[in-house]
Design a protein around this motif. Structure first.
Motif, PDB file in Angstrom:
ATOM      1  N   SER A  32     -39.296   3.929  11.920  1.00 17.13           N
ATOM      2  CA  SER A  32     -38.991   3.721  10.395  1.00 17.13           C
ATOM      3  C   SER A  32     -38.636   5.062   9.651  1.00 17.13           C
ATOM      4  N   ALA A  33     -39.223   5.861   9.873  1.00 10.84           N
ATOM      5  CA  ALA A  33     -39.077   7.148   9.747  1.00 10.84           C
ATOM      6  C   ALA A  33     -38.034   8.402   9.999  1.00 10.84           C
ATOM      7  N   ALA A  35     -35.158   6.309  10.620  1.00 11.00           N
ATOM      8  CA  ALA A  35     -33.744   5.743   9.550  1.00 11.00           C
ATOM      9  C   ALA A  35     -34.023   5.989   8.382  1.00 11.00           C
ATOM     10  N   THR A  36     -34.890   6.930   7.793  1.00  9.38           N
ATOM     11  CA  THR A  36     -35.073   7.501   6.337  1.00  9.38           C
ATOM     12  C   THR A  36     -34.973   9.150   6.930  1.00  9.38           C
ATOM     13  N   GLY A  37     -34.350   9.350   7.582  1.00 11.86           N
ATOM     14  CA  GLY A  37     -34.815  10.897   7.608  1.00 11.86           C
ATOM     15  C   GLY A  37     -35.853  11.343   7.589  1.00 11.86           C
ATOM     16  N   GLU A  38     -37.183  10.628   7.316  1.00 12.17           N
ATOM     17  CA  GLU A  38     -38.535  11.469   7.747  1.00 12.17           C
ATOM     18  C   GLU A  38     -38.773  12.460   8.264  1.00 12.17           C
ATOM     19  N   ASP A  94     -31.870   8.159  16.935  1.00 10.91           N
ATOM     20  CA  ASP A  94     -31.316   7.689  16.025  1.00 10.91           C
ATOM     21  C   ASP A  94     -29.731   7.779  16.196  1.00 10.91           C
ATOM     22  N   LYS A 157     -32.137  -0.449  12.373  1.00  7.42           N
ATOM     23  CA  LYS A 157     -31.182   0.609  11.183  1.00  7.42           C
ATOM     24  C   LYS A 157     -30.583   1.911  12.557  1.00  7.42           C
TER      25      LYS A 157
END
Length: 246
Positions: A32-33, A35-38, A94, A157
């Protein structure tokens, strides 16, 4: 499937056995991180206590015995076994940076395993219609072959999680509680079973080199751990502290 920008994935090795529910939570959070670029991509190498996992295509009758805990993995595939002596490598990549091609991803994971086995003079092979890596066993009879590595992935994602499991020196009798990957007419094997007595550290070195050949650069971690020693708490002996750096 290297990244065009050459950015390395984090390479993480856990020294202590990781409980499976904790591994699932950690992978999901990391994916999840990403996917959000974190967070950066990561490859996480672990061992688990003895257990069975059920993929999304698992058939109830393929669970022959509940001698070990059974977990719903949420990945593709059927039943498989994880336990000591087996190197599990979770890949959180990714695919937006790697071509958005799931079939190519699976082929890349198979090539990763095949190249790793080649470092120990073992010929791993693909089989049409079967995901995973196989070894011919003429010593067991004409046409016999054993599975040495399983592959199961999930993509959310366009970020992957789950990955591969390679049998180094597990107790192969533990597979008797399931029909591995739904295939009843062939067996399972390991590097040890094939006469290659190698350490997990040696396998990890070969895995890293083969991963870089197939997916691009990796970097040792210098950040906060994927799973902290404190989270493992009473599940691990205090003399065997758990550190994995990302």
């Amino acid at each position: 499937m290297p990244r065009p920008d050459g950015k390395p994935a984090r390479w993480v090795i856990s020294e202590a056995q990781v409980p499976y529910p904790m591994a699932l939570d950690t992978m999901r959070n990391r994916a999840s991180a990403i996917a959000t670029g974190e967070a950066d991509e990561a490859v996480w190498l672990v061992e688990h206590p003895p257990l069975y996992t059920a993929g999304t295509s698992a058939v109830a009758t393929d669970l022959l015995s509940e001698r070990f805990p059974v977990y719903d993995a949420g990945r593709g595939g059927q039943y498989t076994y994880h336990g000591p002596g087996q190197r599990v490598a979770y890949v959180m990549l990714d695919l937006r940076q790697r071509g958005r091609d799931i079939r190519k991803l699976v082929e890349g994971l198979e090539s990763w395993v095949i190249d790793t086995l080649g470092a120990f003079n073992i010929r791993g092979e693909r089989r049409p219609g079967r995901i995973g890596v196989w070894v011919e066993r003429p010593d067991k009879g004409h046409g016999r072959e054993d599975k040495i590595a399983a592959i199961g992935v999930r993509v959310s994602k366009w970020v992957t999680f789950h990955g591969i499991s390679l049998n180094v020196s597990p107790d192969l009798s533990h597979y008797q509680g399931i029909v591995p990957c739904g295939i009843a007419d062939q067996g399972v094997t390991s590097l040890e079973d094939l006469g290659q007595l190698v350490s997990m550290a040696e396998v990890d070195i070969a895995l890293r080199r083969a991963f870089e050949n197939n997916f691009g650069a990796v970097a040792d971690s210098v950040e906060e751990s994927l799973v902290s020693a404190r989270k493992l708490g009473h599940r691990q002996d205090q003399s065997n502290r758990y550190w994995s750096r990302i």
